[in-house]
Design a protein around this motif. Structure first.
Motif, mmCIF file in Angstrom:
data_model
loop_
_atom_site.group_PDB
_atom_site.id
_atom_site.type_symbol
_atom_site.label_atom_id
_atom_site.label_comp_id
_atom_site.label_asym_id
_atom_site.label_seq_id
_atom_site.Cartn_x
_atom_site.Cartn_y
_atom_site.Cartn_z
ATOM 1 N N LYS A 128 3.263 4.094 2.466
ATOM 2 C CA LYS A 128 3.855 4.068 1.127
ATOM 3 C C LYS A 128 3.764 2.664 0.517
ATOM 4 O O LYS A 128 3.468 2.501 -0.665
ATOM 5 C CB LYS A 128 5.312 4.521 1.188
ATOM 6 N N GLU A 177 0.294 2.110 -0.426
ATOM 7 C CA GLU A 177 0.005 2.864 -1.642
ATOM 8 C C GLU A 177 0.624 2.191 -2.861
ATOM 9 O O GLU A 177 0.003 2.098 -3.928
ATOM 10 C CB GLU A 177 0.511 4.306 -1.503
ATOM 11 N N TYR A 184 -1.324 -0.892 -3.483
ATOM 12 C CA TYR A 184 -2.599 -0.512 -4.069
ATOM 13 C C TYR A 184 -2.424 -0.116 -5.538
ATOM 14 O O TYR A 184 -3.239 -0.473 -6.394
ATOM 15 C CB TYR A 184 -3.212 0.636 -3.264
ATOM 16 N N ARG A 185 -1.303 0.629 -5.793
ATOM 17 C CA ARG A 185 -1.017 1.020 -7.171
ATOM 18 C C ARG A 185 -0.815 -0.232 -8.056
ATOM 19 O O ARG A 185 -1.304 -0.310 -9.185
ATOM 20 C CB ARG A 185 0.217 1.910 -7.217
#
Length: 262
Positions: A62, A65, A68-69
């Protein structure tokens, strides 16, 4: 037998005893039970550890992620900013190109204006030259006309009122005594009761003109073998330096006609 030897015997014999002797194995198990977890507990512990590792992986995933977001969002912002910068640069380049075009156009106009200015200046110089030439010619004619008018008036007054003969004499100087080369020499000669007066009537007299008049008078005296009683210059404009020369050479200078005494 010491303790170490006993331990060595136990380590060698224990595996076969545990496999063959059930009572001994149970006794060992009872003794070691409190020291080692059972299979169920061990399985539960492994499951818990795996669950914790799975949760950690999920949490980490998470976080990755999310990171990365954020990176994607930042890259999007950077792309947007780069797009804006590119657009701004294109606009600025268009403005610079337009400004350069205006400057080039202005420079062209300035060059054209300078060319016209130079042409006008050249035209003005030519016009000034023609005007100055015309004024010079007019001044020369005016001076000649003025001298001639003054000479004619003076001749009429002296001849009619005082019985004086006024002659305009032109002689040729073959030896170039006066001007340094052969040329005509013009003089005004006034004669009264045998008195000879050599006169120069001009609109202006410089120092050089005084010297020339002196040579003209000397030339006339030598040519006619007669000494002039007076040498007179009549001019409204006499160079102050010429006045000093005239005094040294014995030449009378009059700047007004009524100063002349005959």
């Amino acid at each position: 037998m010491n303790v170490e030897e006993i331990k060595e015997i136990i380590r060698r014999a224990l595996p076969s005893i545990i496999m063959d002797d059930i009572e001994t194995r149970d006794s060992i198990f009872k003794v070691a039970h409190n020291l080692f977890a059972g299979k169920t507990e061990t399985d539960n512990r492994f499951d818990r550890i795996l669950d914790e590792m799975r949760a950690d992986r999920e949490e980490q995933a998470k976080k990755w992620e999310e990171q990365y977001r954020k990176w994607e969002e930042q890259n999007r912002k950077w792309d947007e900013q780069n797009r804006k910068w590119d657009e701004q640069n294109r606009k600025q380049n268009r403005k610079w190109d337009e400004q350069n075009r205006k400057w080039d156009e202005q420079n062209r106009k300035w060059d054209e204006q300078n060319r016209k200015w130079d042409e006008n200046q050249e035209l003005l110089r030519k016009m000034n030259a023609r005007i100055e030439s015309g004024i010079g010619a007019l001044g020369a004619r005016w001076g000649i006309f003025t001298e001639e008018s003054f000479r004619n008036g003076l001749q009429a007054i002296l001849e009619d009122s005082f019985g004086v003969e006024v002659l305009n004499v032109t002689e040729f100087d073959e030896e170039g005594v006066v001007f340094g080369r052969p040329d005509q020499v013009e003089l005004d000669v006034i004669v009264k009761n045998g008195t000879l007066i050599i006169c120069e009537i001009k609109s202006s007299m410089s120092r050089g003109d005084i010297y020339i008049f002196d040579r003209k008078a000397s030339f006339y005296e030598k040519l006619h073998d007669r000494k002039a009683d007076r040498r007179i210059v009549v001019s409204p404009n006499v160079d102050p330096r010429g006045m000093a020369v005239a005094e040294k050479l014995g030449i009378e200078v009059y700047t007004r006609s009524d100063d002349v005494k005959i």
